[in-house]
Design a protein around this motif. Structure first.
Motif, PDB file in Angstrom:
ATOM      1  N   PRO A  41       0.818  -1.213   0.000  1.00 16.36           N
ATOM      2  CA  PRO A  41       0.000   0.000   0.000  1.00 16.36           C
ATOM      3  C   PRO A  41       0.856   1.270   0.000  1.00 16.36           C
ATOM      4  N   PHE A  42       0.314   2.328  -0.532  1.00 13.50           N
ATOM      5  CA  PHE A  42       0.981   3.624  -0.541  1.00 13.50           C
ATOM      6  C   PHE A  42       1.275   4.050   0.896  1.00 13.50           C
ATOM      7  N   GLY A  43       2.487   4.539   1.127  1.00 17.48           N
ATOM      8  CA  GLY A  43       2.852   5.043   2.446  1.00 17.48           C
ATOM      9  C   GLY A  43       3.524   4.035   3.355  1.00 17.48           C
ATOM     10  N   ILE A  44       3.680   2.783   2.906  1.00 19.37           N
ATOM     11  CA  ILE A  44       4.350   1.760   3.701  1.00 19.37           C
ATOM     12  C   ILE A  44       5.843   1.787   3.388  1.00 19.37           C
ATOM     13  N   TRP A  45       6.671   1.814   4.417  1.00 17.57           N
ATOM     14  CA  TRP A  45       8.116   1.691   4.225  1.00 17.57           C
ATOM     15  C   TRP A  45       8.426   0.226   3.970  1.00 17.57           C
ATOM     16  N   TYR A  46       9.343  -0.046   3.056  1.00 12.54           N
ATOM     17  CA  TYR A  46       9.725  -1.427   2.795  1.00 12.54           C
ATOM     18  C   TYR A  46      11.171  -1.514   2.343  1.00 12.54           C
ATOM     19  N   SER A  47      11.752  -2.688   2.563  1.00 17.05           N
ATOM     20  CA  SER A  47      13.096  -2.971   2.071  1.00 17.05           C
ATOM     21  C   SER A  47      13.183  -4.464   1.787  1.00 17.05           C
ATOM     22  N   PHE A  48      14.209  -4.845   1.048  1.00 18.99           N
ATOM     23  CA  PHE A  48      14.366  -6.208   0.570  1.00 18.99           C
ATOM     24  C   PHE A  48      15.819  -6.630   0.691  1.00 18.99           C
ATOM     25  N   LYS A  49      16.027  -7.882   1.060  1.00 18.09           N
ATOM     26  CA  LYS A  49      17.389  -8.409   1.168  1.00 18.09           C
ATOM     27  C   LYS A  49      17.410  -9.839   0.649  1.00 18.09           C
ATOM     28  N   GLN A  80      14.172   6.298  12.213  1.00 17.88           N
ATOM     29  CA  GLN A  80      12.711   6.396  12.120  1.00 17.88           C
ATOM     30  C   GLN A  80      12.049   5.067  11.761  1.00 17.88           C
ATOM     31  N   ILE A  81      12.855   4.062  11.370  1.00 20.06           N
ATOM     32  CA  ILE A  81      12.310   2.766  11.011  1.00 20.06           C
ATOM     33  C   ILE A  81      12.904   1.718  11.950  1.00 20.06           C
ATOM     34  N   PRO A  82      12.046   1.014  12.709  1.00 20.65           N
ATOM     35  CA  PRO A  82      12.522   0.087  13.752  1.00 20.65           C
ATOM     36  C   PRO A  82      12.970  -1.264  13.189  1.00 20.65           C
ATOM     37  N   HIS A  83      14.110  -1.266  12.507  1.00 23.70           N
ATOM     38  CA  HIS A  83      14.611  -2.507  11.922  1.00 23.70           C
ATOM     39  C   HIS A  83      16.111  -2.396  11.686  1.00 23.70           C
ATOM     40  N   SER A  84      16.797  -3.507  11.774  1.00 22.36           N
ATOM     41  CA  SER A  84      18.220  -3.543  11.482  1.00 22.36           C
ATOM     42  C   SER A  84      18.503  -4.779  10.642  1.00 22.36           C
ATOM     43  N   TRP A  85      19.207  -4.594   9.539  1.00 27.26           N
ATOM     44  CA  TRP A  85      19.570  -5.717   8.680  1.00 27.26           C
ATOM     45  C   TRP A  85      20.819  -6.426   9.176  1.00 27.26           C
ATOM     46  N   SER A  86      21.453  -5.928  10.203  1.00 30.23           N
ATOM     47  CA  SER A  86      22.685  -6.576  10.667  1.00 30.23           C
ATOM     48  C   SER A  86      22.436  -7.879  11.372  1.00 30.23           C
TER      49      SER A  86
END
Length: 86
Positions: A41-49, A80-86
């Motif tokens: 949806p519009f307005g959702i932050w996202y990332s991919f690994k 501002q985004i509660p996530h860490s890829w480490s």
């Protein structure tokens, strides 16, 4: 000969003020054993690994023309985004 499926991990964060799920996060693993279509949806932050040794591909299908002025990006390690890829 060994086989390793192509696997990608998606992370989502809802930061929309008018959303019932504001502040919630969600992760989904997609690969050859779990193939699916994601509609973000519009307005959702996202990332991919990619989490396999093989490359992963993302296909973005849209019903409108991309407008760079509508895009907001943040560093992967943004506070501002509660996530860490480490």
């Amino acid at each position: 000969c060994g086989f390793e499926p192509h696997v990608g991990l998606w992370f989502f964060f809802d930061d929309r003020n008018d959303s019932l799920t504001k502040g919630q996060t969600y992760e989904v693993e997609i690969g050859e054993d779990h193939y699916c279509l994601l509609k973000v949806p519009f307005g959702i932050w996202y990332s991919f690994k990619t989490v396999s040794s093989f490359p992963s591909f993302i296909v973005n299908c849209t019903d409108g023309v991309h407008d760079p002025a509508e895009t907001v990006t943040a560093p992967l390690m943004s506070s501002q985004i509660p996530h860490s890829w480490s």
